[in-house]
Write a protein that holds these residues in place. Structure first.
Motif, PDB file in Angstrom:
ATOM      1  N   PHE A  79       5.900   1.343  -7.814  1.00 34.90           N
ATOM      2  CA  PHE A  79       4.647   1.008  -7.140  1.00 34.90           C
ATOM      3  C   PHE A  79       4.685   1.443  -5.678  1.00 34.90           C
ATOM      4  O   PHE A  79       3.685   1.925  -5.130  1.00 34.90           O
ATOM      5  CB  PHE A  79       4.366  -0.492  -7.236  1.00 34.90           C
ATOM      6  CG  PHE A  79       3.627  -0.888  -8.480  1.00 34.90           C
ATOM      7  CD1 PHE A  79       2.300  -0.529  -8.666  1.00 34.90           C
ATOM      8  CD2 PHE A  79       4.247  -1.619  -9.467  1.00 34.90           C
ATOM      9  CE1 PHE A  79       1.615  -0.897  -9.815  1.00 34.90           C
ATOM     10  CE2 PHE A  79       3.571  -1.978 -10.614  1.00 34.90           C
ATOM     11  CZ  PHE A  79       2.253  -1.615 -10.804  1.00 34.90           C
ATOM     12  N   ASN A  80       5.829   1.263  -5.016  1.00 36.66           N
ATOM     13  CA  ASN A  80       5.951   1.667  -3.610  1.00 36.66           C
ATOM     14  C   ASN A  80       5.666   3.162  -3.450  1.00 36.66           C
ATOM     15  O   ASN A  80       4.961   3.592  -2.519  1.00 36.66           O
ATOM     16  CB  ASN A  80       7.344   1.340  -3.080  1.00 36.66           C
ATOM     17  CG  ASN A  80       7.563  -0.154  -2.938  1.00 36.66           C
ATOM     18  OD1 ASN A  80       6.607  -0.922  -2.841  1.00 36.66           O
ATOM     19  ND2 ASN A  80       8.817  -0.574  -2.930  1.00 36.66           N
ATOM     20  N   ALA A  81       6.229   3.941  -4.395  1.00 33.58           N
ATOM     21  CA  ALA A  81       6.039   5.392  -4.323  1.00 33.58           C
ATOM     22  C   ALA A  81       4.576   5.772  -4.573  1.00 33.58           C
ATOM     23  O   ALA A  81       4.018   6.647  -3.899  1.00 33.58           O
ATOM     24  CB  ALA A  81       6.947   6.085  -5.338  1.00 33.58           C
ATOM     25  N   LEU A  82       3.951   5.130  -5.548  1.00 32.05           N
ATOM     26  CA  LEU A  82       2.557   5.419  -5.861  1.00 32.05           C
ATOM     27  C   LEU A  82       1.635   5.046  -4.698  1.00 32.05           C
ATOM     28  O   LEU A  82       0.673   5.761  -4.388  1.00 32.05           O
ATOM     29  CB  LEU A  82       2.132   4.655  -7.124  1.00 32.05           C
ATOM     30  CG  LEU A  82       2.721   5.157  -8.452  1.00 32.05           C
ATOM     31  CD1 LEU A  82       2.376   4.186  -9.579  1.00 32.05           C
ATOM     32  CD2 LEU A  82       2.179   6.557  -8.769  1.00 32.05           C
ATOM     33  N   ILE A  83       1.926   3.915  -4.079  1.00 30.93           N
ATOM     34  CA  ILE A  83       1.099   3.469  -2.948  1.00 30.93           C
ATOM     35  C   ILE A  83       1.173   4.467  -1.799  1.00 30.93           C
ATOM     36  O   ILE A  83       0.171   4.744  -1.120  1.00 30.93           O
ATOM     37  CB  ILE A  83       1.529   2.071  -2.491  1.00 30.93           C
ATOM     38  CG1 ILE A  83       1.147   1.035  -3.573  1.00 30.93           C
ATOM     39  CG2 ILE A  83       0.897   1.688  -1.157  1.00 30.93           C
ATOM     40  CD1 ILE A  83       1.769  -0.336  -3.367  1.00 30.93           C
ATOM     41  N   GLU A 132      -5.768  -1.362  -5.316  1.00 33.73           N
ATOM     42  CA  GLU A 132      -5.438  -1.858  -6.653  1.00 33.73           C
ATOM     43  C   GLU A 132      -3.934  -1.848  -6.892  1.00 33.73           C
ATOM     44  O   GLU A 132      -3.369  -2.772  -7.484  1.00 33.73           O
ATOM     45  CB  GLU A 132      -6.150  -1.013  -7.711  1.00 33.73           C
ATOM     46  CG  GLU A 132      -7.667  -1.121  -7.669  1.00 33.73           C
ATOM     47  CD  GLU A 132      -8.329  -0.200  -8.687  1.00 33.73           C
ATOM     48  OE1 GLU A 132      -7.645   0.187  -9.651  1.00 33.73           O
ATOM     49  OE2 GLU A 132      -9.499   0.129  -8.507  1.00 33.73           O
ATOM     50  N   LEU A 133      -3.277  -0.786  -6.456  1.00 33.60           N
ATOM     51  CA  LEU A 133      -1.830  -0.686  -6.642  1.00 33.60           C
ATOM     52  C   LEU A 133      -1.086  -1.767  -5.853  1.00 33.60           C
ATOM     53  O   LEU A 133      -0.102  -2.343  -6.328  1.00 33.60           O
ATOM     54  CB  LEU A 133      -1.346   0.703  -6.215  1.00 33.60           C
ATOM     55  CG  LEU A 133      -1.746   1.860  -7.151  1.00 33.60           C
ATOM     56  CD1 LEU A 133      -1.430   3.197  -6.505  1.00 33.60           C
ATOM     57  CD2 LEU A 133      -1.001   1.723  -8.488  1.00 33.60           C
TER      58      LEU A 133
END
Length: 344
Positions: free
Chosen positions: A167-171, A180-181
């Motif tokens: 999630f950290n990478a996607l954010i 949303e993330l």
């Protein structure tokens, strides 16, 4: 040793002892319906000294687990057939039934009941005793953690080391769905935190507790015969500094089972009663011992040691007569190292 309250938290631990439904009758006699196999919600409530609302709430919260262990609700033709076979006279359109196994399941889930607590304690005492007496037949696995515990830890590891970093990478790389993330990551972190809290709670429950004696003590005492119990109490007296301790139970004992002297030289007599846990020492039992202790033996210290509770009247008479009532709970504490105040 595992504390009785661990059964409230661990389904794996509950499942491991569900075959020991005979424990129910060792703590308190369980009345059954005429079919000899089931009890109603009202009968379960009466056994545990709880309200029917409390039992219904517990069923609502743990219905799947209870159904797997014999809980069911009869309706329609099935209910009519059961009423005819069992002789139950009722106009109810449905009837909830608990098997003995389901009642034991309730005992392991019901928090606010002294009877349920005694069942859990006795259950773990028997399990501990069985393991220690038959180490070859009951080998302990190398990993003594419960399956639930191992699964919780594995999920926590995956969430913390894989999902949250993802999630950290996607954010970092997302613009349109960043909010949303972030919300999803917060939800995952909440789950991870709660799993860690759950694991810590289980560790506290299953670890050694200074405020409760080791499991197995009362189960071992209940397995003794009368003479063995008298000898056991005599050893406790010797451990606590008493001298000239003699077991006299039998004919010619003049109403006492053990005589001796306390560490400071006072004369001592003891009555030992090995009763089932669901029975009670009554006032006539205590009155008889008062006569033997104070009149026949002119003792300075008199102990009435029992493996069961005392009735309220019996306790009052013991206090008035100068008798120290060592009930089941106090006997357990004494057996695991606590000193009796009257012997100090």
């Amino acid at each position: 040793m595992i504390d009785e309250s661990a059964l409230l938290e661990s389904k794996a631990l509950r499942d491991s002892v569900l075959e020991r439904s005979e424990v129910l009758d060792k703590v308190k006699a369980l009345s059954l319906l005429p079919d000899g196999m089931h009890v109603t919600t009202a009968m379960v409530a009466a056994y545990f000294g709880a309200t029917m609302e409390a039992i219904r709430a517990l069923v609502h919260d743990h219905r799947t687990e209870l159904e797997a262990n014999g809980y069911r609700v009869l309706t329609g033709s099935e209910l009519s057939d059961f009423k005819q076979l069992s002789g139950i006279q009722s106009r109810t359109r449905s009837l909830a039934l608990f098997s003995r196994r389901a009642v034991l399941n309730v005992a392991m889930l019901l928090r606010d009941s002294e009877v349920a607590r005694q069942v859990r304690t006795y259950l773990l005492d028997m399990e501990y005793l069985a393991r220690t007496q038959h180490p070859v037949d009951n080998p302990l696995p190398r990993d003594t953690r419960s399956l639930d515990d191992r699964i919780d830890q594995r999920i926590t590891h995956i969430l913390g080391k894989t999902v949250v970093p993802m999630f950290n990478a996607l954010i970092e790389t997302s613009g349109e769905h960043r909010g949303e993330l972030i919300a999803l990551r917060a939800g995952v972190q909440t789950v991870e935190r709660r799993l860690r809290q759950h694991h810590a709670r289980l560790q506290r429950l299953e670890g050694p507790r200074e405020d409760r004696p080791l499991a197995g003590v009362m189960a071992a005492i209940d397995a003794m015969n009368g003479r063995e119990f008298e000898e056991y109490v005599a050893e406790l007296l010797r451990r606590d500094g008493c001298s000239a301790v003699v077991v006299r139970g039998g004919s010619g004992d003049r109403g006492v089972d053990i005589t001796g002297r306390t560490a400071d030289g006072r004369t001592l007599v003891v009555q030992c009663k090995r009763f089932a846990p669901y029975l009670s020492v009554t006032s006539p039992d205590v009155q008889k011992f008062i006569g033997a202790a104070k009149v026949l033996h002119t003792s300075e210290v008199a102990l009435f040691v029992a493996t069961c509770p005392f009735t309220r009247d019996a306790l009052n008479i013991a206090v008035d007569g100068g008798i120290t009532a060592v009930h089941r709970g106090l006997l357990e504490e004494w057996s695991t190292g606590a000193a009796l105040t009257v012997l100090e």
